[in-house]
Design a protein around this motif. Structure first.
Motif, short mmCIF file in Angstrom:
data_model
loop_
_atom_site.label_atom_id
_atom_site.label_comp_id
_atom_site.label_asym_id
_atom_site.label_seq_id
_atom_site.Cartn_x
_atom_site.Cartn_y
_atom_site.Cartn_z
N UNK A 183 34.78 42.21 -15.92
CA UNK A 183 34.57 43.54 -15.39
C UNK A 183 33.24 43.55 -14.64
N UNK A 184 33.22 44.32 -13.55
CA UNK A 184 32.02 44.44 -12.73
C UNK A 184 31.69 45.92 -12.56
N UNK A 185 30.45 46.29 -12.93
CA UNK A 185 30.04 47.68 -12.92
C UNK A 185 28.80 47.83 -12.06
N UNK A 186 28.81 48.81 -11.15
CA UNK A 186 27.66 49.12 -10.30
C UNK A 186 27.24 50.56 -10.57
N UNK A 187 25.95 50.75 -10.85
CA UNK A 187 25.39 52.07 -11.08
C UNK A 187 24.56 52.44 -9.85
N UNK A 188 24.76 53.66 -9.34
CA UNK A 188 24.16 54.05 -8.06
C UNK A 188 23.39 55.36 -8.19
N UNK A 189 22.15 55.35 -7.67
CA UNK A 189 21.39 56.58 -7.50
C UNK A 189 20.84 56.59 -6.08
N UNK A 190 19.85 57.40 -5.83
CA UNK A 190 19.36 57.55 -4.46
C UNK A 190 18.52 56.35 -4.00
N UNK A 191 17.45 56.04 -4.73
CA UNK A 191 16.54 54.98 -4.28
C UNK A 191 16.61 53.70 -5.07
N UNK A 192 17.35 53.70 -6.17
CA UNK A 192 17.50 52.53 -7.04
C UNK A 192 16.16 52.10 -7.65
N UNK A 193 15.36 53.12 -8.05
CA UNK A 193 14.11 52.78 -8.73
C UNK A 193 13.91 53.52 -10.05
N UNK A 194 14.72 54.54 -10.34
CA UNK A 194 14.56 55.28 -11.60
C UNK A 194 15.83 55.28 -12.45
N UNK A 195 16.79 56.10 -12.06
CA UNK A 195 17.97 56.30 -12.90
C UNK A 195 18.89 55.09 -12.95
N UNK A 196 19.27 54.57 -11.80
CA UNK A 196 20.23 53.45 -11.82
C UNK A 196 19.64 52.18 -12.43
N UNK A 197 18.34 51.86 -12.23
CA UNK A 197 17.80 50.70 -12.94
C UNK A 197 17.80 50.88 -14.47
N UNK A 198 17.54 52.11 -14.91
CA UNK A 198 17.60 52.36 -16.36
C UNK A 198 19.02 52.16 -16.88
N UNK A 199 20.00 52.74 -16.20
CA UNK A 199 21.39 52.57 -16.63
C UNK A 199 21.81 51.11 -16.55
N UNK A 200 21.43 50.43 -15.50
CA UNK A 200 21.70 49.00 -15.34
C UNK A 200 21.13 48.23 -16.51
N UNK A 201 19.86 48.49 -16.83
CA UNK A 201 19.20 47.77 -17.92
C UNK A 201 19.82 48.04 -19.28
N UNK A 202 20.11 49.30 -19.56
CA UNK A 202 20.71 49.65 -20.85
C UNK A 202 22.10 49.06 -20.97
#
Length: 145
Positions: free
Chosen positions: A1-20
């Motif tokens: 499975x491949x999952x991509x999390x997307x936010x506006x700048x990829x510096x706050x929300x999506x990196x946190x979700x990616x990391x978790x």
């Protein structure tokens, strides 16, 4: 499975979700690909916001090696799930999608709610982390079935 999390700048929300999500995937020994991107390109190649790095570290997750990247059309074909952190990013993703197959992969990360952007409010980083952690647990339960 491949999952991509997307936010506006990829510096706050999506990196946190990616990391978790990556942390949980690693704990379970799953052979899944987890990544993140931003709909905007302002921060490409930069590390996550220092506050995102700090809150993740406080919870035992290291996101410091991540680097911001901008969403590309190829991502819409490469990933099984493309999860937008808010409705504006969802709208951008859906506008970029060219096929019904691509559109079917795109959804809000929280299901029917948005993840608030903590960039302008330091107090929101812990709130966002808690939201993301809880939702990642839910997603894993759904996807592991």
């Amino acid at each position: 499975m491949k999952i991509l999390v997307v936010c506006l700048g990829n510096i706050c929300r999506s990196p946190l979700a990616h990391g978790v999500l990556q942390h949980f995937v690693n704990e379970r020994g799953l052979d899944w690909v987890v990544d993140s991107a931003g709909t905007g390109g302002w921060h490409v190649d930069n590390p996550p916001d220092h506050r995102a790095i700090a809150i993740a570290k406080r919870h035992g997750i290291d996101i410091s090696k991540q680097r911001a990247k901008q969403l590309h059309n190829r991502h819409l074909d490469e990933f099984d799930y493309i999860l937008a952190m808010d409705r504006n990013n969802l709208k951008s993703l859906l506008a970029q999608a060219k096929t019904s197959e691509q559109r079917a992969r795109i959804q809000l990360f929280m299901g029917d709610r948005e993840v608030p952007d903590p960039y302008y409010d330091n107090r929101l980083f812990e709130v966002v982390f808690q939201m993301v952690e809880e939702r990642c647990r839910e997603l894993l339960r759904m996807w592991e079935k």
